[in-house]
Design an enzyme around this catalytic site. Structure first.
Site, mmCIF file in Angstrom:
data_model
loop_
_atom_site.group_PDB
_atom_site.id
_atom_site.type_symbol
_atom_site.label_atom_id
_atom_site.label_comp_id
_atom_site.label_asym_id
_atom_site.label_seq_id
_atom_site.Cartn_x
_atom_site.Cartn_y
_atom_site.Cartn_z
ATOM 1 N N HIS A 63 0.818 -1.057 0.177
ATOM 2 C CA HIS A 63 -0.060 0.082 -0.013
ATOM 3 C C HIS A 63 1.004 1.358 0.044
ATOM 4 O O HIS A 63 1.999 1.372 0.559
ATOM 5 C CB HIS A 63 -1.041 -0.136 1.224
ATOM 6 N N ASP B 111 6.010 1.004 6.956
ATOM 7 C CA ASP B 111 4.517 0.687 6.780
ATOM 8 C C ASP B 111 3.954 1.776 5.715
ATOM 9 O O ASP B 111 3.555 2.809 6.377
ATOM 10 C CB ASP B 111 3.509 0.748 8.139
ATOM 11 N N GLU C 111 -5.030 1.947 2.429
ATOM 12 C CA GLU C 111 -5.299 0.825 3.282
ATOM 13 C C GLU C 111 -5.492 1.083 4.706
ATOM 14 O O GLU C 111 -6.181 0.467 5.334
ATOM 15 C CB GLU C 111 -3.883 0.090 3.085
ATOM 16 N N ASP D 49 3.304 -6.275 3.486
ATOM 17 C CA ASP D 49 2.975 -5.152 4.395
ATOM 18 C C ASP D 49 3.079 -5.654 5.804
ATOM 19 O O ASP D 49 2.399 -5.439 6.649
ATOM 20 C CB ASP D 49 1.528 -4.874 4.084
ATOM 21 N N HIS E 76 3.070 3.063 12.829
ATOM 22 C CA HIS E 76 2.042 4.018 12.912
ATOM 23 C C HIS E 76 2.493 5.370 13.955
ATOM 24 O O HIS E 76 1.564 5.866 14.625
ATOM 25 C CB HIS E 76 0.732 3.542 13.273
HETATM 26 ZN ZN ZN Z 1 0.421 -1.506 6.336
HETATM 27 ZN ZN ZN Z 2 -0.389 0.482 9.152
#
Ligand code: ZN
Ligand code: ZN
Ligand code: ZN
Ligand code: ZN
Lengths: 461, 461
Positions: free
Chosen positions: B272, B284, B318, B346, B417
């Site tokens: 993504h 990520d 995503e 991912d 994140h």
């Molecule tokens: Zn991800």
């Molecule tokens: Zn993520």
């Protein structure tokens, strides 16, 4: 004259510590190794007070916390000594690349930085690997730009990577402004790879423009360098709200266990109570506060008093220029010759790996014997040119002997002066060992039959 | 019918890969292990674009970057497919304990959270160890309070600690609001001990009050717990500026290497393109973008074309609910039966430690033979109930076979994140290995003489 000629004459003898002193030392050793009091003190300070930047409301609460803590521990005397300090406040801070790769940067204002003008400033950056490279640059290159100093700090057990890099934090903005720069972006003085910016104090001088100065996190410094590899013109916008609130009063918080035979002679163990404002100051210097108060607490728990007075000094405003240390030095000018020895814990939680000193060479056997007691704790015998720690370093120039209970600082600069300096970073075993070492040091020094003076002349630093 | 009966009949044979296919696989293997193209792609994306939250200006730049990148690499076809998405923006966020231990907290708004009313909200907190404890609580306990869910995530190579904890991120605010809470403070879904808060998407439902929801860093969660051990009434002020900008359009970016014998059959490898907004999305999912484009690039460099079409899909949005994946599924409904197999990278940079699948059992020998080629790269043979990765997981319910090239995620949730998900966190050796594995997987699947359908029925998740 601090020490009696009787002590001078015994200095060369082989028995600096009496059998009673050594018996109590053994008891203290055992007790300290089963105590979590240093850890608990750090937990209390970092939780109940948290950040305590000199002059802030948190600083005032820290002073009240410390006073109450020492009183509750049963020190014979607890008192405050005022320290006049400037009160700077960080406020809002934002930085971002605007062109050609727009994105935010993780920064923190350096302590004492001015604000940007309303609305911020935007300029192209110019990178220098070191402060010396900036100093060597032509003003035409630098004028109108944001200077980016990208000096990487080396990891080292004793923190020897700090000195060569931190100079740019202090004088970088002045050096940049002399060449017409509009601001300073300093790679954090840090060994971390995490995205925290490390603050710390910076200085202006009269006659040179006061430009805003910030630290950027190590990953952001690397990001700027990658951008510059693609495009020589990287524009950054900087917006700082830093506020100068003028001067205010903070306090050195002092607790004493009065000596029972030589009460006028002082063994000083210190740490600093203030912190930077983004973390909770667990490693810098909640740990030191925990270690020296725990050491005194263990000695308080003995039925036997020390011969000399044990003085715990929790210094104000270390971070913004050793202001508490200077106030202490000035307030105690008349009794500095009664200061038997001083030491400060201000390098994290430990463990302590080496015993250094700055004492008369004739007294070194007393340190060798102390070392024999500390060796089972993993402490090596060190050198005799210690400065004793930041706050305590103002004392040797006035003849006061010092010791350096050197802590393992391998990871210290991963956390130092960042939001990540929090209680969970304290290693319980390390701080217990450090408190045990300080306990033995304080006890042995308070009871030693030796003269530590005159000390070797300070070298140029 | 996707696969021919000829393929069906050869599926049971012992030669799913021709000698020519295997010879080229060996060449690809050698080439991939000397290439840094995956790493360079992550460097380019994270430096030149940086954060790329779905719907943001960075997202639009990421789409342009990806399109240009695939074109420049020489894919036979490069095209965009629109995806309608909500555009949420974080804005300013602040939280602090006001009483009895005033201090700031490190937080981040959860994605999709509403703002607080102008001036923020202040309330007492109530702690629950888990979402289930909140669900079991009496509304009188919760009403008017800020709910603090303090569920710690366990570290695990396969990220199995995530599922049990992340549920509270999705539904915690709804469950809290049902009982009258005014806001949610979620312990970050994280394995880190650093002071970063981990964002991620949350949801509201109709008929339940929309209360603001934030994650707090792990050290801050521990700090609140320490405070609650001292005083049951801890007041927190929360001030969020989160903005809902309505809907906008993003794009799945797709590149194809057209197959030379079975061009209508598709081997899909995806990742993504969007990220959360505070880091630069290196792990990520910049890493996934680097891995799948590098794999295709290595195959492009061969003089021999694959038999099937290799399709690289860089999914939009995503993070905010697999929106690109759903758009892809719907846009390609008519050719899903031509999707030979799909897999998504991912879960960071790797290394890949296991080959999983969801294919017809008769086809497992083809995976065993693939595994024999991957084993020298440190890959184990895995199970046959893979979901293929987040975006790809929407395909098996419609009959599409998938593979899971499982990555070592031991440290993934330290960075995931957070602002700390930056390029320096990519291990060059790990991402090179992952790209090599994807290269071999894509090549072997594009040339395999085997039928992977029908796949085992999906279990309830
Ligand atoms: Zn991800
Ligand atoms: Zn993520
Ligand atoms: Zn310090
Ligand atoms: Zn400091």
């Amino acid at each position: 004259m601090g020490m009696t000629s009787l002590l001078l004459s015994t200095a060369a003898s082989a028995t600096p510590y009496s059998q009673a002193t050594l018996t109590h030392a053994e008891r203290l050793h055992q007790h300290a190794l089963t105590s979590d009091s240093a850890l608990q003190t750090v937990e209390s300070l970092t939780t109940e007070v948290g950040p305590r930047l000199a002059g802030s409301e948190g600083d005032a609460r820290a002073v009240a916390w410390a006073q109450a803590k020492l009183q509750q521990m049963g020190f014979d005397r607890v008192y405050l000594e005022p320290v006049e300090i400037p009160h700077w406040e960080r406020g809002y801070a934002d930085a971002r690349v605007t062109l050609p790769f727009p994105q935010p940067l993780v920064i923190t204002a350096l302590g004492n930085s001015v604000a940007t003008p309303e609305g911020g400033i935007e300029a192209s950056i110019i990178r220098f690997p070191t402060l010396a490279d900036l100093q060597a640059a032509a003003p035409e290159q630098v004028s109108g730009k944001l200077v980016f100093i990208d000096h990487k700090m080396e990891r080292d057990k004793e923190g020897r990577g700090y000195g060569p890099v931190v100079k740019a934090r202090g004088v970088g903005a002045v050096e940049a402004a002399k060449k017409g720069a509009v601001g300073l972006l300093l790679r954090s003085v840090s060994t971390s790879s995490h995205r925290f910016a490390h603050t710390g104090v910076m200085r202006y001088i009269d006659g040179v423009a006061r430009i805003p100065a910030v630290a950027i996190s190590p990953p952001d410094a690397d990001q700027l360098t990658r951008m510059l590899a693609r495009d020589s013109d990287i524009r950054v916008k900087l917006d700082l709200e830093a506020m100068d609130h003028g001067t205010t009063t903070s306090y050195n918080v002092i607790g004493e266990i009065t000596g029972d035979r030589k009460a006028e002679e002082i063994v000083l163990i210190g740490a600093h109570l203030d912190t930077w404002d983004e973390g909770t100051g667990a490693l810098d210097d909640g740990a030191g506060v925990g270690i020296v108060t725990a050491a005194a607490g263990h000695i308080l728990a003995l039925e036997q008093r020390p011969q000399r007075t044990l003085r715990v000094v929790l210094y104000a405003a270390e971070e913004i220029g050793l202001l508490g240390a200077r106030a202490y030095r000035d307030a105690h000018k008349g009794e500095l010759d009664k200061h038997f020895i001083a030491a400060e814990a201000d390098f994290g939680a430990g463990p302590i790996f080496r015993l250094d000193s700055r004492v008369n060479e004739r007294a070194l056997p007393a340190f060798d014997q102390m070392h024999a007691l500390l060796a089972p704790l993993g402490v090596e015998r060190g050198h005799n040119h210690s400065w004793g720690g930041p706050d305590v370093s103002v004392l040797p120039p006035l003849g006061v002997p010092v010791a350096g209970l050197s802590m393992d600082g391998t990871d210290y600069f991963d956390y130092h002066h960042t939001p990540d300096d929090t209680f969970d970073k304290i290693d319980p075993d390390a701080i217990r060992q450090s408190a045990a070492v300080y306990t033995l040091f304080a006890w042995l020094m308070a009871n030693a039959e030796v003269d530590l003076r005159p000390i070797p002349l300070p070298e140029e630093r």
